[in-house]
Design a protein around this motif. Structure first.
Motif, PDB file in Angstrom:
ATOM      1  N   VAL A  10      23.933   8.982  -2.887  1.00 17.67           N
ATOM      2  CA  VAL A  10      24.130  10.350  -2.874  1.00 17.67           C
ATOM      3  C   VAL A  10      22.087  10.638  -2.742  1.00 17.67           C
ATOM      4  CG1 VAL A  10      23.700  12.715  -4.169  1.00 17.67           C
ATOM      5  CG2 VAL A  10      25.165  10.806  -5.268  1.00 17.67           C
ATOM      6  N   VAL A  60      29.135  18.191  -8.251  1.00 19.75           N
ATOM      7  CA  VAL A  60      29.113  18.375  -7.232  1.00 19.75           C
ATOM      8  C   VAL A  60      29.417  16.684  -6.436  1.00 19.75           C
ATOM      9  CG1 VAL A  60      29.992  19.501  -5.137  1.00 19.75           C
ATOM     10  CG2 VAL A  60      28.312  21.051  -7.478  1.00 19.75           C
ATOM     11  N   LEU A  61      28.400  16.733  -5.994  1.00 24.92           N
ATOM     12  CA  LEU A  61      27.944  15.351  -5.299  1.00 24.92           C
ATOM     13  C   LEU A  61      28.248  14.399  -5.623  1.00 24.92           C
ATOM     14  CD1 LEU A  61      24.560  16.301  -3.755  1.00 24.92           C
ATOM     15  CD2 LEU A  61      26.474  16.038  -2.709  1.00 24.92           C
ATOM     16  N   TRP A  92      23.402  17.780  -8.436  1.00 25.10           N
ATOM     17  CA  TRP A  92      24.122  16.804  -8.893  1.00 25.10           C
ATOM     18  C   TRP A  92      25.626  16.023  -8.896  1.00 25.10           C
ATOM     19  CZ3 TRP A  92      21.117  15.150  -5.244  1.00 25.10           C
ATOM     20  CH2 TRP A  92      18.987  15.482  -5.020  1.00 25.10           C
TER      21      TRP A  92
END
Lengths: 123, 123
Positions: free
Chosen positions: B49, B29-30, B27
């Motif tokens: 997200v 990264v996003l 998560w």
DNA sequence: GGAAGTACCCACTTTGAAGTAAGGTACGCA
DNA sequence: TGCGTACCTTACTTCAAAGTGGGTACTTCC
């Protein structure tokens, strides 16, 4: 008119999500970064990347090969010799994760002091 | 003379390894990629997200804040309003993971055909 | 005649990351 | 009066990722 919808990592069902997870996975990052410098044999890689088990290395390499990032060259000799190298798309990702890895290494002191400050602020 | 050994992600015990895992986590990264575009409130981020649970988002944001990548601005108003934005070091990482995410999105067709070729080659 | 290196695969077990569900507070709305 | 929103926290559960240990086939080294 064919509406070709753009891939979006923020969508759960988008294939890009899975691919991103492959390349950012624990061992794939390190394997890609290593292969950017030169090609490696299986057990060389195992020694280079600290802490990988044989199973995880094999699994990671297979996934990267399947996605077309890594080229596997098995020579039919005894003892077995298998060389792993990057494909051209593999080189593209590897450059990015390598840069990321190097950046993180350079930021260790900065991050550690941030952690100390954070931890000190709450008991 | 003090030998200051350089951080190396290939060492199991090197702190850089853990930090790298924080930023490359599922998560994070996003979240980082999202925050590069603009700052977000908690539930905005949750909607943006796809697939994050509240628990995971909170946990991810806390880890990123602790490492000094994310700035948390909680306004003491009712209803609660918490804005998340990138710090300057956070912006550095975010640029890299954002580029990676965009690159992966662009390579979806390439990777998918590589997967098909790989799967076709073995029953 | 072992032992070790090479590149794996397979089965079993453990761990920890993630999901689910619920609670808490304070408001605004119908 | 009870639902919805906002921002979490905590407890419980699940499930996939990862570790462990075994086996293979063949060779070279001591």
């Amino acid at each position: 008119m064919s509406e070709l919808l753009a891939p979006d990592v923020n969508r759960t069902d988008c294939p890009s999500r899975a691919i991103l997870e492959h390349v950012t996975s624990r061992w794939a990052v390190l394997v890609l970064a290593a292969l950017l410098e030169r090609s490696y044999r299986f057990s060389e890689l195992r020694r280079h990347v600290g802490g990988v088990s044989e199973k995880m290395l094999a699994q990671t390499l297979q996934a990267l090969e399947r996605d077309g990032f890594v080229h596997r060259d098995a020579k039919p000799v005894i003892p077995p010799r298998v060389d792993y190298s990057l494909t051209s798309t593999g080189r593209d990702v590897a450059e990015q994760v390598h840069a990321l890895a190097r950046w993180v290494e350079s930021q260790v002191p900065t991050v550690q002091s941030a952690q100390s400050r954070y931890d000190a602020a709450r008991p």
